[in-house]
Every structure is written in C-alpha cells, then in structure tokens.
Design a protein around this motif. Structure first.
Motif, short mmCIF file in Angstrom:
data_model
loop_
_atom_site.label_atom_id
_atom_site.label_comp_id
_atom_site.label_asym_id
_atom_site.label_seq_id
_atom_site.Cartn_x
_atom_site.Cartn_y
_atom_site.Cartn_z
N GLN A 180 -15.43 -15.24 57.40
CA GLN A 180 -15.05 -15.85 56.05
C GLN A 180 -15.93 -16.18 55.10
O GLN A 180 -15.90 -15.91 53.90
N TYR A 181 -16.93 -17.24 55.62
CA TYR A 181 -18.15 -17.45 54.75
C TYR A 181 -18.98 -16.14 54.32
O TYR A 181 -19.38 -16.02 53.00
N ALA A 182 -18.96 -15.24 55.00
CA ALA A 182 -19.84 -14.10 54.59
C ALA A 182 -19.11 -13.32 53.88
O ALA A 182 -19.68 -12.82 52.74
N GLU A 183 -17.72 -13.04 54.19
CA GLU A 183 -17.17 -12.32 52.85
C GLU A 183 -16.95 -13.18 51.36
O GLU A 183 -17.11 -12.40 50.46
N PHE B 110 -28.67 -12.70 53.05
CA PHE B 110 -27.89 -14.08 53.54
C PHE B 110 -27.37 -13.70 54.94
O PHE B 110 -26.69 -12.77 55.40
N GLN B 111 -27.38 -14.88 55.85
CA GLN B 111 -27.05 -14.90 57.19
C GLN B 111 -26.31 -16.04 57.34
O GLN B 111 -27.04 -17.27 57.20
N ASN C 146 -22.12 -25.00 61.04
CA ASN C 146 -22.37 -23.73 60.59
C ASN C 146 -23.37 -24.02 59.41
O ASN C 146 -23.78 -24.88 59.06
N GLY C 147 -23.89 -22.62 58.98
CA GLY C 147 -24.82 -22.77 57.89
C GLY C 147 -25.34 -21.61 57.31
O GLY C 147 -24.71 -20.47 57.41
N THR D 267 -20.09 -25.18 49.47
CA THR D 267 -21.68 -24.96 49.83
C THR D 267 -22.29 -23.68 49.94
O THR D 267 -23.11 -23.40 49.46
N VAL D 268 -21.31 -22.97 50.60
CA VAL D 268 -21.80 -21.49 50.64
C VAL D 268 -21.75 -20.68 49.15
O VAL D 268 -22.79 -20.12 48.87
N ALA D 269 -20.79 -21.04 48.37
CA ALA D 269 -20.65 -20.53 47.14
C ALA D 269 -21.99 -21.06 46.06
O ALA D 269 -22.49 -20.11 45.50
N MET D 270 -22.14 -22.20 46.23
CA MET D 270 -23.19 -22.82 45.33
C MET D 270 -24.69 -22.18 45.72
O MET D 270 -25.39 -21.94 45.12
#
Length: 467
Positions: free
Chosen positions: A55-58, A96-97, A108-109, A22-25
């Motif tokens: 992790q998602y932020a990285e 991005f946050q 999360n989001g 989700t994050v990557a897309m």
C-alpha cells in the motif's frame, strides 16, 4: 512535521510513528530535491513483506506519477539489494524501498536509493528533511488529492538471479553442496534458494512463505532466531545454511562442524577467500562496530583500512570514491566495488556457498593463524533517546568505559569506542533504528567478551540512572 532519517532511512511503528502521511511527505520532498539537484525522470519503487508495504509503495508510485516522472513498481515483494541493483543497472535516476529491514514486525519504513545503487547519503537526506520543514504547507496541498492511476509493474527476480548466476559461473565452478536457506518469511523467499539451485546445489528452503508477522520472530538473522536452520544443518545431511533478514540485505550462515557464523566471522572469511581471487587491490572498509580482524587482513595485504560510523552508506561512499573494494558491517552486511555499493545478503550468500562452502572451517583457521583469536558480541539496552544520552554524557561514558582496562585509543565518530592495549575494544552507541542503546565488544575469547559486555552494561546503566 518532524521526520528524520536514521542509520538507513525513515522508520517507525505502523499507523503510529510511520503512516501514509510519513510516506507521502518523504516521497514528495525527495522528488523535489532530486528534480532540483539531479533532474530526475525515472524512479523505481519496491517493497518488502511487511504489513502495508504494498500500500505504501503504491502511494509512493502514485505521487511520483502525479509529479510527472516515469514510475515503476515491483510486481511482488522484492529484496532491497535487488532494488539497488535494478536502479543502477537499468538506468533509473533513483528509487524508493518500503522496508524496515530487520526491525520487529510492527515497524515499517522507507529508504531512498541513489542511481549508483547506494543508500542516499546525508547530504541528500538532510536536504529532504529541510524541504519537509520549510515547504510543509505547500507539500500538503499537493499530496492531499493524489489521483488513483494504473501503475506499471516490473519483474526483477529472474534478471537479478540470472545476473548473479552468470557472474559466479564465469569465475568459479561451485561445489554441489547441500544448503538450507531461511529467508525468515521475508523478501528473499524464492531468491537465494532459486539462485543456488541454478548453480547446481541441492537446496531446502524453510520459512519460505511471505508473512508480515515473520512467523512470530523478529526478522533479524541472529542465532536466537535461527534455531531451526542451525539444527537442520548440525543434525542433518546439509553442508551449510544461509539466512537473511526481512529485506535480505543481511546475511548469517551456519556451517556443518562450525555452527552459527555471524557477520564478524563471515566478513574476515570472505575477505580472506577473495584475496586468493586477486579481487582486493585498493582497500578495505568496516564500520566502527565491526571486527578488527579486518584491520589485520588489510595489513597482511598491504592495503589501507578505513573505519566509518555505523551505516552501510558510509561504506558505499568509500566504494563509489574508489577507495575500497570490500566493506562490511557487523549487522550482517557486505558491499563490493564490482557489484552494487549496498549490502546484498543474497549475493554474499551465493558467494559464500559457491566459493567457500565446506571449506569455511579451513578459511577461519587461516584467519585465526594470521590474526589471532577474535570473539565479538553485542547486547542491547532498552533506552529512549539513546543517541541524546551518549551525546550529552559523552565524557562520563568515556571515563566509565576507560576504567575497564588499559586504554590505547578513544574513538568518538559514532558513540564512544575504547580500544585497549591488548587489542580488545568496547563500543556503546545509540541505535539509529530502534529505542535501544547498543553495546559491542571484541576480545580474544568468548568469556572475556561476555565479561566486558557485562561490565560495560553495568557502568552505562548506572550512568543512565543518574541522568
């Protein structure tokens, strides 16, 4: 992939409806859109205290670096309004946050912040969704093998606190009051408390450690979640308390002698106080779910009042468009034309403590003397596809709510809102962040508000059973 932006970003349950893909897309699609439309070069990535947020932020930063952008990531969990301030003031093209704001701990989001410091508007998020649908296969090829890179970090806490401190000290001499700060184990840990201390106040921070489980509570600054803060103020030697949600864009307050104050009390008090500082010249904005006391104050000042759908992005549009100076929403957010066009609970908390403090009761009495009593409430009804329910049964909902009083006006910009001849109102709308139907009401007394909410809930539940 079916990825959709809700009221404020994309959210879901960690490792289920929200995950690394989700994050990557979202990041890859946003990078493509921003580069095509705006020519982006610099991007800032922040994150809150939730599980996997770092992790998602990285991951987001690695994709941005691989795309060829100058990307920076914060060196610690950081409030959403701090990211908005940094994007606007430090020359980033967008940001991005990683956050699910006030949602329960399992969520999360990700949200996108524009160069103006606002949440991304529908015209941009709709394009991001469109790119995900139309370019999914090509995007998957790009994001499957993102190389690990050293990601440069940025420190924002100190400059952000110093900015607000300087702004306040140049305009007022804050009282030396005693304040309890409850960041609810979220991103505001060490922010509001430090800021108030720098203004000369005596501060006690509770729940001041980062905890992805938020101490077992939902990180939403509602009265039910703030028992310790309220008790400490009401029974101790403190003048007031300030609480924030998980990413610190929201605000709640407790004041000695008054008790808990939610946003529908804070917003009119703040507006009334700032009237005396001659800082409201253009107009006021509020979402459809926010107290009509704001309308009354706009009339008193002779400025226009703008009503918007729920979502601070609609208030942001009014600020950026030069139409209003202050806008608020009942979920605990205020935005200002002279700050950033985004909810900032830390800035609002500091304003409240420095400019109002012990005088909150006097300010509230003046608002009531001018505008009459106003008592707001909200209940949530668990419901999957709540937005679809409202849209498909809209006429039935209008009839059900209209039967509860003498109707002056029906508003359907976001859900169904019925305003009655006596000034009271009821609103029902599908949540954009959780599987819930929200019902809001405002009347001239707490008892009437509770009764109106009860009647509306019964009427809507009966409709849903027959759906």
């Amino acid at each position: 992939m079916d990825i959709r932006f809700g009221t404020d970003g994309v959210r879901g349950v960690i490792d289920s409806t929200f995950n690394e893909l989700t994050v990557a897309m979202v990041v890859e699609a946003a990078l493509r859109h921003w580069n095509r439309k705006y020519g982006a070069h610099r991007v800032l990535i922040g994150y809150d205290t939730r599980r996997k947020s770092r992790q998602y932020a990285e991951e987001a930063a690695a994709i941005a670096l691989d795309y060829g952008l100058d990307a920076l990531i914060t060196d610690e969990p950081t409030p959403t309004p701090t990211i908005a301030w940094a994007v606007k003031s430090m020359g980033f093209d967008f940001g991005f946050q990683i956050t699910a704001s006030h949602n329960p701990p399992q969520y999360n989001g990700i949200k996108i912040i524009t160069r103006d410091g606002s949440s991304a508007f529908p015209e941009d998020t709709n394009e991001v969704e469109k790119i995900i649908r139309n370019e999914e296969k090509d995007m998957l090829r790009y994001i499957k093998d993102i190389p690990n890179k050293s990601i440069p970090t940025i420190t924002l806490r100190k400059p952000y606190i110093e900015y607000i401190q300087s702004w306040l000290e140049s305009r007022a001499k804050p009282d030396r009051i005693r304040v309890v700060v409850d960041p609810m184990h979220g991103a505001a840990v060490g922010y509001t408390a430090k800021l108030l201390e720098s203004l000369g106040m005596e501060v006690k921070e509770i729940h001041g450690t980062h905890d992805p489980n938020f101490g077992g509570l939902e990180p939403e600054p509602e009265e039910r979640n703030l028992t310790e803060m309220i008790r400490t103020v009401m029974e101790g030697d403190f003048d007031m308390g300030i609480a924030h949600d998980g990413d610190a864009d929201r605000l709640a307050v407790a004041v000695k002698g008054l008790g808990f104050l939610g946003a529908n009390r804070i917003i009119p008090i703040m507006i009334h106080r700032l009237m005396g500082f001659n800082m409201i010249r253009r107009g006021l904005g509020r979402t459809v779910a926010t107290t009509h006391a704001v309308d009354c104050l706009a009339t008193k000042m002779g400025v226009p009042l703008y009503e918007t759908p729920v979502g601070i992005k609609y208030i942001s549009e009014l600020i950026i468009g030069g139409k209003i100076d202050i806008g608020g929403e009942e979920s605990g957010g205020l935005a200002y034309s002279w700050h950033v066009p985004e909810k900032d609970g830390i800035y609002s908390g500091a304003l409240f403590a420095a400019l109002i403090g012990r005088e909150a009761g006097d300010e509230l009495r003046q608002v009531i003397n001018s505008c009459g009593e106003f008592h707001s409430g909200r209940i949530d009804v668990p419901m999957q596809n709540s937005k679809e329910f409202i849209n498909t049964r809209k006429e039935d909902v209008i009839r059900a709510l209209s039967s509860l009083g003498n109707v002056r006006q029906v508003i359907t910009m976001d859900g169904v809102k019925v305003v009655f001849n006596d000034g009271s109102w009821i609103l029902t709308r599908g949540s954009g962040t959780e599987p819930k139907l929200r019902i809001y009401a405002e009347t001239s007394s707490p008892e009437k508000t509770r009764e109106l909410l009860k009647q509306a809930s019964s009427a809507i539940t009966a409709l849903n059973k027959n759906n």
